[in-house]
Design an enzyme around this catalytic site. Sequence first.
Site, PDB file in Angstrom:
ATOM      1  N   LYS A 131       1.563  10.691  -7.627  1.00  0.00           N
ATOM      2  CA  LYS A 131       2.325   9.580  -8.221  1.00  0.00           C
ATOM      3  C   LYS A 131       1.774   9.222  -9.603  1.00  0.00           C
ATOM      4  O   LYS A 131       2.539   9.034 -10.546  1.00  0.00           O
ATOM      5  CB  LYS A 131       2.283   8.373  -7.278  1.00  0.00           C
ATOM      6  N   SER A 132       0.460   9.136  -9.732  1.00  0.00           N
ATOM      7  CA  SER A 132      -0.127   8.754 -11.024  1.00  0.00           C
ATOM      8  C   SER A 132       0.216   9.777 -12.102  1.00  0.00           C
ATOM      9  O   SER A 132       0.575   9.422 -13.235  1.00  0.00           O
ATOM     10  CB  SER A 132      -1.655   8.659 -10.908  1.00  0.00           C
ATOM     11  N   ASP A 163      -6.554   3.259  -2.925  1.00  0.00           N
ATOM     12  CA  ASP A 163      -5.288   3.218  -2.182  1.00  0.00           C
ATOM     13  C   ASP A 163      -5.447   3.705  -0.744  1.00  0.00           C
ATOM     14  O   ASP A 163      -4.485   3.669   0.030  1.00  0.00           O
ATOM     15  CB  ASP A 163      -4.239   4.082  -2.897  1.00  0.00           C
ATOM     16  N   LYS A 216      -2.700  -5.634  -4.560  1.00  0.00           N
ATOM     17  CA  LYS A 216      -1.886  -4.414  -4.521  1.00  0.00           C
ATOM     18  C   LYS A 216      -0.443  -4.783  -4.137  1.00  0.00           C
ATOM     19  O   LYS A 216      -0.064  -5.937  -4.236  1.00  0.00           O
ATOM     20  CB  LYS A 216      -2.508  -3.424  -3.536  1.00  0.00           C
ATOM     21  N   ARG A 250      -3.504  -6.359   0.634  1.00  0.00           N
ATOM     22  CA  ARG A 250      -3.738  -5.284   1.617  1.00  0.00           C
ATOM     23  C   ARG A 250      -4.880  -5.600   2.580  1.00  0.00           C
ATOM     24  O   ARG A 250      -4.883  -5.107   3.703  1.00  0.00           O
ATOM     25  CB  ARG A 250      -4.045  -3.962   0.912  1.00  0.00           C
TER      26      ARG A 250
HETATM   27  C1  S3P Z   1      -3.018   3.733 -10.455  1.00  0.00           C
HETATM   28  C2  S3P Z   1      -4.115   2.934 -10.447  1.00  0.00           C
HETATM   29  C3  S3P Z   1      -4.536   2.122  -9.298  1.00  0.00           C
HETATM   30  C4  S3P Z   1      -3.834   2.538  -8.017  1.00  0.00           C
HETATM   31  C5  S3P Z   1      -2.362   2.777  -8.228  1.00  0.00           C
HETATM   32  C6  S3P Z   1      -2.148   3.878  -9.261  1.00  0.00           C
HETATM   33  C7  S3P Z   1      -2.690   4.513 -11.668  1.00  0.00           C
HETATM   34  O1  S3P Z   1      -4.189   0.775  -9.552  1.00  0.00           O
HETATM   35  O2  S3P Z   1      -4.002   1.568  -7.013  1.00  0.00           O
HETATM   36  O3  S3P Z   1      -1.733   3.164  -7.022  1.00  0.00           O
HETATM   37  O4  S3P Z   1      -1.853   5.445 -11.600  1.00  0.00           O
HETATM   38  O5  S3P Z   1      -3.276   4.229 -12.722  1.00  0.00           O
HETATM   39  P1  S3P Z   1      -5.210  -0.243 -10.309  1.00  0.00           P
HETATM   40  O6  S3P Z   1      -5.332   0.153 -11.709  1.00  0.00           O
HETATM   41  O7  S3P Z   1      -4.565  -1.593 -10.149  1.00  0.00           O
HETATM   42  O8  S3P Z   1      -6.488  -0.132  -9.531  1.00  0.00           O
END
Ligand code: S3P
Length: 451
Positions: free
Chosen positions: A28-29, A327, A354, A358
């Site tokens: 996803k990222s 996550d 989140k 959570r």
């Molecule tokens: C993400 C960063 C994380 C993660 C999210 C995806 C990203 O969030 O929890 O699912 O793609 O940069 P945070 O930056 O709030 O920790």
Amino acid sequence: MSHVSSPRPMTARAGSALQGRIRVPGDKSVSHRALMFGALAVGRTTVRGLLESEDVLNTAGAMRAVGARIERSAEGVYAIDGAGLGSLLEPEHVIDFGNAGTGVRLTMGILGTHPIAATFVGDASLSRRPMGRVLDPLRQMGTSVIARSGDRLPLSIRGPEVALPLTYRVPMPSAQVKSAVLLAGLNAPGETTVVEPVATRDHTEKMLAGFGADISVTLDDAGARVIRLKGQPELKPQDIDVPGDPSSAAFPIVAALIVPGSDVTVENVLLNEHRTGLIATLLEMGAEIEILNERSAGGERVGDIRARSSRLKGVTVPAERAPSMIDEYPVLAVAAAFAQGDTHMPGLEELRVKESDRLAAVARGLEANGVPCREGEAELTVTGGAGRIGGGTVATHLDHRIAMSFLVLGLAGERPVTVDDGAVIATSFPTFTSLFAGLGADIADREGLTA
Ligand code: S3P
């Protein structure tokens, strides 16, 4: 595209062992960033293995709204003709990010230093989440913000004619905040520096370098990461293969560990060192996990992860590991329910903000299913191997990972587990139920449908 479909309760129950080889959807990222950086490049970026989930499709919509052309030619295969950094168009309509925190926060960073106005909305979950963590540094770069009190959605921003570069120390461990500042820095003349005392996932740094940005990472005397970015580069289009999402792979991996007789391999999973905290923790708990076929692809480590049913024992998870498995705590708590003894998880402040709170959602879900746990302000302790697990209904609070985690609990419980809304899973893992059905899992909605 907000999550507007009506809630769809789903129930998981114990059945046969889980067996098979699967691939989970793209990370996803990386998928969000591929679309965004493709939109900022000049020329055509191609992406294979893009995660086609609600969150990521919302980012595609946002990038189209600022002038990128994005076309799908086959499952997960997209061509992006960039609008070009500095040449983004003002969106004609409100941008709806649905449930997507990464999508909205990184897009605010990008648009915040372009001289255009944009309005963002989201679903009930996203509208509760803090945006000040991104808006504060943006204001310092010259972005004007109109938000209701508390810096929450819906809100509007307008970027300055010429943005100011910034040196910013990220106050909480957040890859989204780090990334938003760096992306804002792209369209500011001069150098933007982000100091990150606690390392978080580094996809933005790696992928921006791949797109041709002048970006460097060093460590200061205290061990903080110092990321320097030269503004106004010309970003060059890339061909990107998105590896499988380790945060999605976590569900079949934990399920295989706790369902007796199981043997599951998840192929082609991203093994970036800032994403593998769950695997390290499960190994410490005694999990039979092997990493096979490890290789490098597109500048990232990837591999196949094989997990077999294991006798797990409780551990204390080091607080400093939290960013590399942020996550994965909900599904780790599920593994902990089947481990002998206590699993203690400190350092969980960020879990409160989140897609849901959570920490509370996990604790309530465990309690509803007979798993003893103690919820502290920023910690959770789960007592495993005690009593009959299951029999409860879990409130998901529009949180895809709460839904998936508790369905996994149900696969190994003595009684079924129901989640009040399985439709939210589409946020990140639309093929969750069909992949689990293929492994032999019994997960069904009220009508008995498995997908
Ligand atoms: C993400 C960063 C994380 C993660 C999210 C995806 C990203 O969030 O929890 O699912 O793609 O940069 P945070 O930056 O709030 O920790």
